[in-house]
Design a protein around this motif. Structure first.
Motif, short mmCIF file in Angstrom:
data_model
loop_
_atom_site.label_atom_id
_atom_site.label_comp_id
_atom_site.label_asym_id
_atom_site.label_seq_id
_atom_site.Cartn_x
_atom_site.Cartn_y
_atom_site.Cartn_z
N ASN A 1 -2.36 1.58 -7.16
CA ASN A 1 -3.77 1.22 -6.88
C ASN A 1 -4.73 2.39 -7.03
OD1 ASN A 1 -2.99 2.69 -4.65
ND2 ASN A 1 -3.38 1.10 -3.14
N LYS A 2 -4.25 3.55 -7.45
CA LYS A 2 -5.13 4.71 -7.64
C LYS A 2 -5.43 4.82 -9.14
CE LYS A 2 -5.32 5.98 -3.32
NZ LYS A 2 -4.47 6.87 -2.55
N ARG B 1 -0.66 10.12 -6.36
CA ARG B 1 -1.21 10.51 -7.68
C ARG B 1 -0.20 11.33 -8.48
NH1 ARG B 1 -5.39 10.85 -4.14
NH2 ARG B 1 -7.05 9.34 -4.51
N HIS C 1 -1.89 13.51 3.55
CA HIS C 1 -2.32 12.13 3.78
C HIS C 1 -1.49 11.48 4.88
CE1 HIS C 1 -3.33 7.90 2.92
NE2 HIS C 1 -4.37 8.36 2.27
N CYS D 1 1.69 5.31 -6.08
CA CYS D 1 0.65 4.30 -5.93
C CYS D 1 0.29 3.71 -7.28
CB CYS D 1 -0.61 4.90 -5.32
SG CYS D 1 -0.55 4.96 -3.52
N ASN E 1 4.83 5.21 2.46
CA ASN E 1 5.07 6.47 3.16
C ASN E 1 5.59 6.25 4.57
OD1 ASN E 1 4.27 8.29 1.14
ND2 ASN E 1 2.12 8.17 1.72
N GLU F 1 -3.35 8.39 7.79
CA GLU F 1 -2.57 7.16 7.93
C GLU F 1 -2.60 6.67 9.38
OE1 GLU F 1 1.09 7.40 5.55
OE2 GLU F 1 -0.13 7.94 3.79
N THR G 1 0.83 -1.21 0.00
CA THR G 1 0.00 0.00 0.00
C THR G 1 0.86 1.26 0.00
OG1 THR G 1 -0.03 0.24 2.41
CG2 THR G 1 -1.75 -1.16 1.45
N GLY G 2 0.22 2.34 -0.40
CA GLY G 2 0.89 3.64 -0.35
C GLY G 2 1.17 4.05 1.08
N THR G 3 0.27 3.69 1.97
CA THR G 3 0.48 4.00 3.39
C THR G 3 1.77 3.34 3.87
OG1 THR G 3 -1.88 4.24 3.78
CG2 THR G 3 -0.51 3.78 5.70
N GLU H 1 3.04 16.40 -1.01
CA GLU H 1 2.07 15.48 -1.62
C GLU H 1 1.67 16.05 -2.98
OE1 GLU H 1 -1.01 14.18 1.16
OE2 GLU H 1 -2.48 14.35 -0.44
C1 PLP Z 1 -4.40 6.81 -1.28
C2 PLP Z 1 -3.30 7.66 -0.83
C3 PLP Z 1 -2.18 7.12 -0.19
C4 PLP Z 1 -1.98 5.66 0.14
O1 PLP Z 1 -3.11 4.92 0.21
P1 PLP Z 1 -3.17 3.33 0.31
O2 PLP Z 1 -4.63 3.12 0.29
O3 PLP Z 1 -2.53 2.97 1.59
O4 PLP Z 1 -2.47 2.75 -0.87
C5 PLP Z 1 -1.17 7.98 0.16
N1 PLP Z 1 -1.25 9.28 -0.12
C6 PLP Z 1 -2.29 9.84 -0.76
C7 PLP Z 1 -2.27 11.28 -1.07
C8 PLP Z 1 -3.36 9.04 -1.12
O5 PLP Z 1 -4.40 9.61 -1.74
#
Ligand code: PLP
Length: 344
Positions: A205-206, A178, A90, A203, A69, A95, A64-66, A142
């Motif tokens: 997944n976006k 993004r 974010h 990411c 980060n 998070e 995941t992006g979380t 971001e």
């Molecule tokens: C969605 C998002 C993330 C990470 O999201 P995950 O659902 O953990 O993949 C990180 N930063 C931003 C700005 C996001 O929109």
């Protein structure tokens, strides 16, 4: 164009996409192995492709992006340090308190412009070398800003922030969930970003439409430490190549089409602009539309009415609504949504 009354258009987030048949084919054909042993060829390929794309030394595939980060923040900080970011970032807002929980660091949150902070603001927040003060060690930007309505950074401002970071021995991390939206909208290249940041998370997944996945990019020594932290966080995956293959596919097929999502977001914003109960719409720069309603029209109520018309959107506060365009929203879907908006 004919509309089906049972049509549902899901604009809650660009995370709701399902793999296309072609992406599924790529996933099924993936060569895999145990990635904790470093033996998954698809994960290795994805990491090599992304590192080369950004001109970074190495990359780390994360679920995941979380996690990307949080891993980066953990590697850049010591407990008691301070991280500078926008109030709506974010990493800070969404998070789960991870900066405190995972890194024992605190946040110096800046009121930016639609999620964007300036070098001047950062300069004011860097603590002096004084035992009373937390040690400032990291700045997180971001791009695009999620809560800022998909706003993009001016690359010149990022350069100023990097210079300031270098002068003050701070690290600069980019939450690029993004980033591809930003680069497509601004006609920028990954290398421009690779040169400006110590580390970047992207990411898959976006907007890129993968089921899961994120990549953390940085110098080799950093990625070596990050690989250990990812394991500690429980993110060491085994045959992750099936998912990594979706990422490889998306990087070559789903990037330039993001312009279509941006076009669709503009059409939706124009439809909302005609409504008397819409007070303000954040500038639409990429694929996110955030607007504020007249106080007499609560956002949850509007979300419920949209749902009746087969349109899913999120009330992000009592007065604000958000719509996000993505791969699974086609022109017919956008037309349907506009018809529903016009009927309100
Ligand atoms: C969605 C998002 C993330 C990470 O999201 P995950 O659902 O953990 O993949 C990180 N930063 C931003 C700005 C996001 O929109």
């Amino acid at each position: 164009m004919a509309f089906s009354d049972s049509m549902t258009v899901d604009l809650r987030s660009d995370t709701v996409t399902r793999p296309t048949p072609e992406m599924l084919q790529a996933m099924m054909r993936a060569k895999t192995g145990d990635d904790v042993f470093g033996e998954d060829p698809s994960v290795n390929e994805l990491e090599a492709i992304t590192a080369a794309m950004f001109g970074m030394e190495e990359a780390l595939y994360c679920p995941t992006g979380t996690m990307s980060n949080q891993t980066a923040i953990r590697c850049h900080t010591q407990p008691g340090d301070e991280v500078i970011c926008d109030k709506m970032a974010h990493v800070y807002m969404y998070e789960g308190g991870g900066i405190a929980a995972n890194s024992g660091s605190q946040v110096r949150a800046i009121q930016g412009d639609h999620g964007r902070i300036t070098a001047r603001q950062v300069a004011e927040c860097i603590n002096p070398d004084d035992v009373h003060k937390a040690r400032t060690s990291l700045v997180c930007l971001e791009n695009t800003s999620n809560r800022g309505g998909g706003s993009r950074y001016d690359i010149g401002e990022i350069k100023k922030i990097r210079t300031l970071c270098d002068l003050n021995h701070l690290k600069l991390h980019l939450d690029g969930a993004r980033l591809f939206n930003a680069m497509v909208a601004g006609n920028e290249s990954p290398r421009q970003y690779g040169e400006l940041f110590h580390t970047i998370s992207i990411c898959l997944n976006k907007g890129l439409g993968c089921p899961i996945g994120s990549v953390l990019l940085g110098p080799a020594a950093f990625i070596k430490r990050a690989r250990r932290v990812r394991k500690v966080f429980g993110g060491g995956m085994r045959q992750a190549g099936f998912m990594a293959a979706a990422g490889i596919y998306a990087l070559s097929h789903h990037v330039s089409r993001l312009a279509e999502d941006h076009w669709h977001a503009g059409l939706l914003a124009a439809a909302w602009a005609k409504k008397s109960f819409v007070e303000d719409i954040l500038p639409v720069e990429t694929n996110i539309v955030i607007f504020r309603l007249d106080p007499s029209y609560p956002a949850p109520e509007l979300a419920a009415r949209l749902r009746q018309g087969g349109v899913l959107a999120i009330a992000i506060s009592t007065q604000e609504m958000r719509m996000v365009t993505h791969l699974d929203v086609n022109p017919a879907g956008v037309e349907h949504v506009i018809k529903v908006i016009d009927s309100l």
